[in-house]
Design a protein around this motif. Structure first.
Motif, PDB file in Angstrom:
ATOM      1  N   ASP A  64       5.214 -11.487   1.544  1.00  0.00           N
ATOM      2  CA  ASP A  64       6.133 -10.791   0.638  1.00  0.00           C
ATOM      3  C   ASP A  64       6.685 -11.723  -0.430  1.00  0.00           C
ATOM      4  N   GLU A 106       6.712  -0.623  -7.669  1.00  0.00           N
ATOM      5  CA  GLU A 106       8.156  -0.448  -7.845  1.00  0.00           C
ATOM      6  C   GLU A 106       8.748  -1.560  -8.703  1.00  0.00           C
ATOM      7  N   ALA A 150      -1.162  -2.393   7.019  1.00  0.00           N
ATOM      8  CA  ALA A 150       0.179  -1.845   6.774  1.00  0.00           C
ATOM      9  C   ALA A 150       0.984  -2.768   5.853  1.00  0.00           C
ATOM     10  N   ASP A 151       0.901  -4.080   6.081  1.00  0.00           N
ATOM     11  CA  ASP A 151       1.610  -5.029   5.219  1.00  0.00           C
ATOM     12  C   ASP A 151       1.071  -4.996   3.796  1.00  0.00           C
ATOM     13  N   LEU A 191       2.864  -1.087  -2.756  1.00  0.00           N
ATOM     14  CA  LEU A 191       3.928  -0.171  -3.194  1.00  0.00           C
ATOM     15  C   LEU A 191       5.081  -0.940  -3.820  1.00  0.00           C
ATOM     16  N   ARG A 192       5.389  -2.099  -3.270  1.00  0.00           N
ATOM     17  CA  ARG A 192       6.471  -2.925  -3.810  1.00  0.00           C
ATOM     18  C   ARG A 192       6.124  -3.431  -5.215  1.00  0.00           C
ATOM     19  N   ARG A 233      -0.411  -2.463   2.255  1.00  0.00           N
ATOM     20  CA  ARG A 233       0.004  -1.206   1.621  1.00  0.00           C
ATOM     21  C   ARG A 233       1.476  -1.276   1.179  1.00  0.00           C
ATOM     22  N   ARG A 234       2.301  -1.829   2.028  1.00  0.00           N
ATOM     23  CA  ARG A 234       3.726  -1.979   1.707  1.00  0.00           C
ATOM     24  C   ARG A 234       3.910  -2.888   0.495  1.00  0.00           C
ATOM     25  N   ARG A 235       3.151  -3.965   0.439  1.00  0.00           N
ATOM     26  CA  ARG A 235       3.261  -4.890  -0.687  1.00  0.00           C
ATOM     27  C   ARG A 235       2.763  -4.256  -1.982  1.00  0.00           C
TER      28      ARG A 235
END
Length: 181
Positions: free
Chosen positions: A155, A62, A51-52, A58-59, A54-56
């Motif tokens: 992050d 962006e 999950a971390d 996407l970041r 995938r979030r990174r």
């Protein structure tokens, strides 16, 4: 002694001189660019980090799109309806950054001059690298590859790496207006 007309024009000329560089840097260039979804390459997948990660990822997408646009390096175009086709291609290809034909197809689908594919390679929880490949759609020519190594799988390290990549890109474009074009 300068004429009275010159004295009246000096404040206006000074304000114009100060405004021009800011206005020029704030204007987006005409070169259009589509940012594709980033790939994640990791040989030893840790489900607890999925999950971390995938979030990174996407970041990073962006930050890249926003950073290129804010710096006036490209006019970033959203994928919009072409996202459906990208999802189909992603089901057929393990990694989008390895499929030049897919990148060109996506660039054509959204009508951009350039397309960028990105990926993060996780060597370990300490060593990772963020990569981008920029391709001219019409010629299917790779015009730029950039990579930055980061230390630490968190992050802060990922964002620091992307900020460096963007800053370096902007500095090189300032020194060479054809850089990445």
């Amino acid at each position: 002694m300068p004429s009275p007309t010159i004295h009246r024009l000096l404040p206006w000329l000074a304000s114009l001189a100060l405004a021009l560089p800011a206005a020029a840097s704030a204007q987006p260039v005409g070169a259009t660019l589509a940012v594709l979804d980033f790939d994640l390459i990791e040989e030893h997948v840790d489900p607890a980090q999925a999950a971390d990660m995938r979030r990174r990822i996407l970041r990073m997408e962006e930050m890249l799109a926003q950073g290129l646009a804010e710096r006036g390096l490209y006019r970033v175009v959203e994928l919009g309806d072409a996202r459906t086709r990208l999802e189909e291609l992603r089901r057929q290809q393990e990694h989008m950054h390895r499929c030049g034909a897919c990148q060109v197809e996506m660039g054509r689908a959204v009508g951009t001059k350039y397309v960028v594919a990105g990926w993060v390679q996780k060597v370990s929880n300490l060593i990772l690298n963020i990569n981008i490949e920029l391709r001219e759609v019409e010629s299917d020519r790779v015009v730029l590859n950039k990579s930055v190594d980061i230390r630490g799988n968190n992050d802060r390290a990922w964002e620091h790496g992307m900020r460096f990549l963007l800053r370096d890109f902007a500095e090189k474009r300032a020194a060479n207006p054809a850089y990445g074009l």
